[in-house]
Design a protein around this motif. Structure first.
Motif, PDB file in Angstrom:
ATOM      1  N   VAL A  50      54.467 122.058  54.437  1.00  0.00           N
ATOM      2  CA  VAL A  50      55.727 121.317  54.442  1.00  0.00           C
ATOM      3  C   VAL A  50      55.705 120.237  53.359  1.00  0.00           C
ATOM      4  O   VAL A  50      56.692 120.047  52.619  1.00  0.00           O
ATOM      5  N   VAL A  51      54.590 119.511  53.248  1.00  0.00           N
ATOM      6  CA  VAL A  51      54.465 118.450  52.245  1.00  0.00           C
ATOM      7  C   VAL A  51      54.574 119.025  50.839  1.00  0.00           C
ATOM      8  O   VAL A  51      55.323 118.517  49.985  1.00  0.00           O
ATOM      9  N   VAL A  52      53.820 120.124  50.564  1.00  0.00           N
ATOM     10  CA  VAL A  52      53.825 120.730  49.231  1.00  0.00           C
ATOM     11  C   VAL A  52      55.215 121.236  48.879  1.00  0.00           C
ATOM     12  O   VAL A  52      55.709 121.037  47.764  1.00  0.00           O
ATOM     13  N   THR A  53      55.868 121.894  49.847  1.00  0.00           N
ATOM     14  CA  THR A  53      57.211 122.410  49.588  1.00  0.00           C
ATOM     15  C   THR A  53      58.201 121.279  49.340  1.00  0.00           C
ATOM     16  O   THR A  53      59.026 121.355  48.423  1.00  0.00           O
ATOM     17  N   ASP A  54      58.116 120.234  50.146  1.00  0.00           N
ATOM     18  CA  ASP A  54      59.036 119.105  49.988  1.00  0.00           C
ATOM     19  C   ASP A  54      58.882 118.455  48.614  1.00  0.00           C
ATOM     20  O   ASP A  54      59.876 118.216  47.909  1.00  0.00           O
ATOM     21  N   PHE A  55      57.651 118.206  48.196  1.00  0.00           N
ATOM     22  CA  PHE A  55      57.444 117.593  46.887  1.00  0.00           C
ATOM     23  C   PHE A  55      57.823 118.546  45.759  1.00  0.00           C
ATOM     24  O   PHE A  55      58.335 118.120  44.713  1.00  0.00           O
ATOM     25  N   GLY A  56      57.563 119.838  45.931  1.00  0.00           N
ATOM     26  CA  GLY A  56      57.953 120.815  44.913  1.00  0.00           C
ATOM     27  C   GLY A  56      59.453 120.872  44.728  1.00  0.00           C
ATOM     28  O   GLY A  56      59.957 120.942  43.607  1.00  0.00           O
ATOM     29  N   PRO A  96      57.405 124.558  40.107  1.00  0.00           N
ATOM     30  CA  PRO A  96      57.034 123.576  41.137  1.00  0.00           C
ATOM     31  C   PRO A  96      56.939 124.151  42.547  1.00  0.00           C
ATOM     32  O   PRO A  96      56.215 123.595  43.383  1.00  0.00           O
ATOM     33  N   VAL A  97      57.646 125.259  42.858  1.00  0.00           N
ATOM     34  CA  VAL A  97      57.620 125.846  44.200  1.00  0.00           C
ATOM     35  C   VAL A  97      57.047 127.257  44.080  1.00  0.00           C
ATOM     36  O   VAL A  97      57.629 128.128  43.400  1.00  0.00           O
ATOM     37  N   MET A 105      49.761 121.430  40.482  1.00  0.00           N
ATOM     38  CA  MET A 105      50.806 120.567  41.037  1.00  0.00           C
ATOM     39  C   MET A 105      50.644 120.416  42.549  1.00  0.00           C
ATOM     40  O   MET A 105      50.972 119.373  43.114  1.00  0.00           O
ATOM     41  N   ARG A 106      50.150 121.456  43.225  1.00  0.00           N
ATOM     42  CA  ARG A 106      49.934 121.379  44.663  1.00  0.00           C
ATOM     43  C   ARG A 106      48.969 120.241  44.993  1.00  0.00           C
ATOM     44  O   ARG A 106      49.220 119.439  45.913  1.00  0.00           O
ATOM     45  N   GLU A 107      47.848 120.139  44.234  1.00  0.00           N
ATOM     46  CA  GLU A 107      46.897 119.056  44.454  1.00  0.00           C
ATOM     47  C   GLU A 107      47.551 117.695  44.176  1.00  0.00           C
ATOM     48  O   GLU A 107      47.300 116.713  44.876  1.00  0.00           O
ATOM     49  N   HIS A 108      48.382 117.677  43.150  1.00  0.00           N
ATOM     50  CA  HIS A 108      49.088 116.438  42.823  1.00  0.00           C
ATOM     51  C   HIS A 108      50.032 116.038  43.952  1.00  0.00           C
ATOM     52  O   HIS A 108      50.136 114.868  44.299  1.00  0.00           O
ATOM     53  N   TYR A 109      50.734 117.044  44.536  1.00  0.00           N
ATOM     54  CA  TYR A 109      51.648 116.749  45.646  1.00  0.00           C
ATOM     55  C   TYR A 109      50.895 116.142  46.825  1.00  0.00           C
ATOM     56  O   TYR A 109      51.336 115.152  47.421  1.00  0.00           O
TER      57      TYR A 109
END
Length: 590
Positions: A9-15, A141-142, A192-196
Motif C-alpha cells: 500500500v505504501v509503495v503504491t501510494d508513493f508511486g 513509478p508504479v 524507487m520502491r526502496e526510496h518510497y
C-alpha cells in the motif's frame, strides 16, 4: 487489486503520487512530440489517416484529463486509517492506470494501422517507438502500470515494423532498444520502491517526533497550569497565614518563647513564598513561557535598591556590605528586563549574605567587552570547581555549604535561564576558604540613554540606602549598655548612651535622634495609676524633643507581662533574649 501487505500500500501510494508529479512533464513531452508526430506522418501517411489520428488525440486527451482529475481528487483526501488509505490507493491505481492505458492502446492502434501505408511509414513508426519509451518512463513509478502498459506500448511499433517486411535489421534494433528500455524501467522501479519505503519511514519518524513534541508541550502546559494554580492557592494561604501570625505577634503578651516561635514561623512563611515563586519561574523558563523585555536599564539604581533591601541582613551578621559603581560608563545603558535583573541580582546577593559568616559582601559594576557586568563578591567558604558546576544545576545543592540552610536549589539555574533570555550570560569563580564571585553580564548599548529616575524612586532609594540611624540608648546596666552600643555601632548606627531618664531627655533635646532603645529591665508596676502616669509623662516628654520627626521607641523587656501596656503607650516591645538579627530587623523598620 488486493494488496498483500502494508508495504505494498505504501509503495503504491508513493508511486501514484510520483506519477501525479510527472504530469507537467507529460504535457511537455506531448507538446514537443506532437509536431514531430505530424511531420513524420506527412512523409508516409495519407491525409485522411493523419486526420483520424488527430481526432483520436483529441478524444484521448479529453478522457485522460477527466480520469486524471478524478485520481487527483482522491489523492487530496486525507485517509482516516489504514483501511481507507488502502481503498483510496486502489481507486487511484485503477484511474491512473486507465489514463495510461488510453495512450498505450491508442499507440498500438496507430502503429498497426500505419503499417498498411507501405514502406514510407518507417520514419513514422520510429516516432511511435519514441512515444512508447515515453509511456514506459511515465509508467515506471508504479510496477503494475509498467508491467501492463509497457509491453502494450512497445508491441505496436515492433509488430508494425515486422509487418512491413522492410529492413529487418531496423526491426531488430528497435525491438532490442524497446526491450532494453523496459528492462531499465523495471530496475528504476525497484530502486524507487526502496526510496518510497525510506521516505515513508522518514515521514513516520517525523510524525512520531511531532506527536511526541505535542505531547511534551501538552504535559508542560498542564504542568504549568497546575503550578500556577498551586502557586495562586498556596500563596494566598501563605499570605493569610502571614497576616494572622503578624497580628498574633503584636498581641502576644506571654513569655518570650512563644513569641520567638511566631517570629520563626513568619520567617519560614517568607521562605516558602520565595521557594514557590522561584520554582514556578524555573518551570516557566524551562517551558519557554517566560517573556522578558529588552529595554535600557538604570543598573546603578538597581544595585542601590538591592543594597538597601538587604542592608539589615548584613547588619545582623556584622558584615561589610558595600556597592562600587565607579567603573560604570558615563554614556550608554545595559539592555534587559528590570524586574528580572533585580530578581537575579537579589538571588546572588542573598546567597552571598547567607553563606558568608564574616568579612564582606560587595556589589560591583564594570564594563566587560560589549556587556555590563553586575558582580557580587563575598568572603564566604568558597566552592571547588566541581561544586561550582553543580551549583548551576537545577535542584542541586552543595551539601558542604548548604547544611542547615533550606532551599530548592533552583536560584542559579533560574538566573542562568533568565540571563540567556535577556541575551546575557552568568558565571562565577570561587576559591575554597577564600570566597566567591558571581556575575551577571547584560548587553550594553553605548548609544542608549538610561531611563529617567522618577522622583519617588529616588526618594525611596535615598531613604533606604542610608541605613545609618541615630539611636538614643537608655540602659542602667553598664555592661549591657556597652554590649548594645557595640552591636549598634557595628550595624553602622550612631549611638548616644544615657543611664537615666533625665539624662536621656537632656541628650534628646540637644541632638536629633531617629530611635530610642530602652534596656532597663522590667518597668515599674504599670497596673498602678501613679507608675503608669510617670512612664507616660517620660515618653511624652521624650517624643516632644523630636518635633521634626516621629520618634520610634523600642524597649527590651525580660517577660511578656508588660507588652500590652507598652504597646498601648506606643512603645515597640522586644522580648529578651534578643539576638542581633532581630534587633537589626526592628531598627530597619524604623
Amino acid at each position: 487489486m488486493p494488496f498483500s501487505s502494508g508495504q505494498d500500500v505504501v509503495v503504491t501510494d508513493f508511486g501514484l503520487r510520483a506519477q501525479s508529479r510527472l504530469s507537467p512533464y507529460v504535457m511537455g513531452f506531448f507538446g514537443i512530440g506532437l509536431p514531430v508526430f505530424v511531420w513524420s506522418a506527412q512523409l508516409g501517411l495519407s491525409t485522411w489517416l493523419l486526420a483520424c489520428y488527430l481526432i483520436l488525440f483529441v478524444i484521448n486527451w479529453t478522457a485522460f484529463m477527466v480520469v486524471k482529475g478524478q485520481a487527483e481528487t482522491r489523492q487530496a483526501i486525507e485517509p482516516a486509517d489504514a483501511g481507507e488509505r488502502r481503498t483510496l490507493a486502489r481507486a487511484r491505481l485503477w484511474r491512473q492506470g486507465l489514463g495510461g492505458a488510453i495512450w498505450a492502446v491508442s499507440l498500438m492502434v496507430i502503429s498497426l494501422s500505419a503499417a498498411t501505408a507501405g514502406p514510407g511509414a518507417e520514419m513514422f513508426l520510429m516516432v511511435c517507438a519514441g512515444a512508447a519509451v515515453g509511456i514506459i518512463f511515465f509508467s515506471a513509478p508504479v510496477l503494475l502500470h509498467l508491467l501492463i502498459l509497457g509491453p502494450v506500448a512497445i508491441a505496436g511499433p515492433i509488430l508494425a515494423l515486422q509487418l512491413l517486411h522492410e529492413g529487418p535489421q531496423l526491426s531488430q534494433l528497435m525491438t532490442g532498444g524497446l526491450v532494453l528500455a523496459l528492462a531499465m524501467a523495471v530496475i528504476l522501479n525497484r530502486h524507487m520502491r526502496e526510496h518510497y519505503l525510506l521516505q515513508n519511514r522518514q515521514e513516520e519518524i517525523a510524525a512520531e517526533r511531532e506527536a511526541a513534541r505535542a505531547a511534551t508541550y501538552e504535559v508542560k502546559e498542564a504542568r504549568m497550569a497546575l503550578m500556577e494554580t498551586l502557586q495562586r492557592e498556596v500563596q494566598t494561604s501563605l499570605k493569610g497565614l502571614e497576616q494572622h501570625l503578624a497580628q498574633g505577634l503584636t498581641h502576644l503578651s506571654r513569655a518570650p518563647v512563644p513569641r520567638q516561635c511566631v517570629e520563626a514561623a513568619l520567617t519560614q512563611v517568607a521562605h516558602l513564598q520565595s521557594i514557590l515563586i522561584t520554582t514556578v519561574d524555573n518551570d516557566g523558563a524551562a517551558a519557554g513561557q517566560i517573556e522578558v523585555a529588552a529595554e535600557p536599564l538604570d543598573a546603578d539604581l538597581l544595585c542601590q535598591k538591592v543594597l538597601a533591601q538587604h542592608a539589615h541582613l548584613a547588619q545582623g551578621k556584622e558584615l561589610s556590605f558595600t556597592y562600587n559603581g565607579q567603573a560604570l560608563p558615563e554614556h550608554g545603558a545595559a539592555i534587559g528586563d528590570a524586574h528580572r535583573v533585580e530578581q537575579v541580582l537579589t538571588h546572588l546577593v542573598s546567597n552571598a549574605l547567607l553563606y558568608t559568616q564574616q568579612g564582606r559582601v560587595e556589589i560591583k559594576l564594570m564594563p566587560v567587552e560589549n556587556f555590563l557586568r553586575l558582580e557580587v563578591v563575598d568572603s564566604g567558604p568558597g566552592l571547588s570547581e566541581d561544586e561550582l558546576d553543580q551549583a548551576f544545576q537545577p535542584h542541586s545543592r552543595i551539601q558542604r555549604t548548604s547544611s542547615g540552610h533550606s532551599g530548592a536549589g533552583l536560584g542559579l539555574s533560574l538566573s542562568r535561564s533568565l540571563a540567556e533570555l535577556m541575551g546575557g550570560r552568568i558565571g562565577g569563580l570561587s576559591t575554597l576558604d577564600v570566597g566567591s564571585k558571581f556575575w551577571l553580564d547584560l548587553p550594553f548599548d553605548k548609544s542608549a540613554p538610561p531611563p529617567a529616575r522618577p522622583d519617588e524612586v529616588l526618594d525611596e532609594v535615598e531613604a533606604t540606602s542610608d541605613h545609618s540611624l541615630r539611636v538614643l540608648l537608655l540602659s542602667n546596666d553598664s555592661l549591657r549598655a556597652a554590649q548594645l552600643r557595640d552591636s549598634l555601632e557595628r550595624m553602622g548606627h550612631k549611638c548616644l548612651t544615657s543611664t537615666s531618664r533625665e539624662r536621656a531627655l537632656a541628650l534628646a533635646r540637644k541632638a536629633p535622634v531617629d530611635a530610642c532603645l530602652i534596656s532597663t529591665g522590667a518597668f515599674e508596676n504599670l497596673d498602678e495609676p501613679e507608675s503608669r502616669m510617670k512612664l507616660e509623662t517620660f515618653l511624652d516628654s521624650l517624643r516632644a524633643t523630636q518635633t521634626a520627626a516621629n520618634l520610634n521607641i523600642l524597649a527590651l523587656v525580660p517577660a511578656g507581662d508588660q507588652v500590652d501596656d507598652l504597646q498601648a503607650m506606643g512603645v515597640r516591645p522586644l522580648l529578651l533574649p534578643q539576638n542581633r538579627e532581630s534587633l537589626a530587623r526592628a531598627l530597619a523598620a524604623v
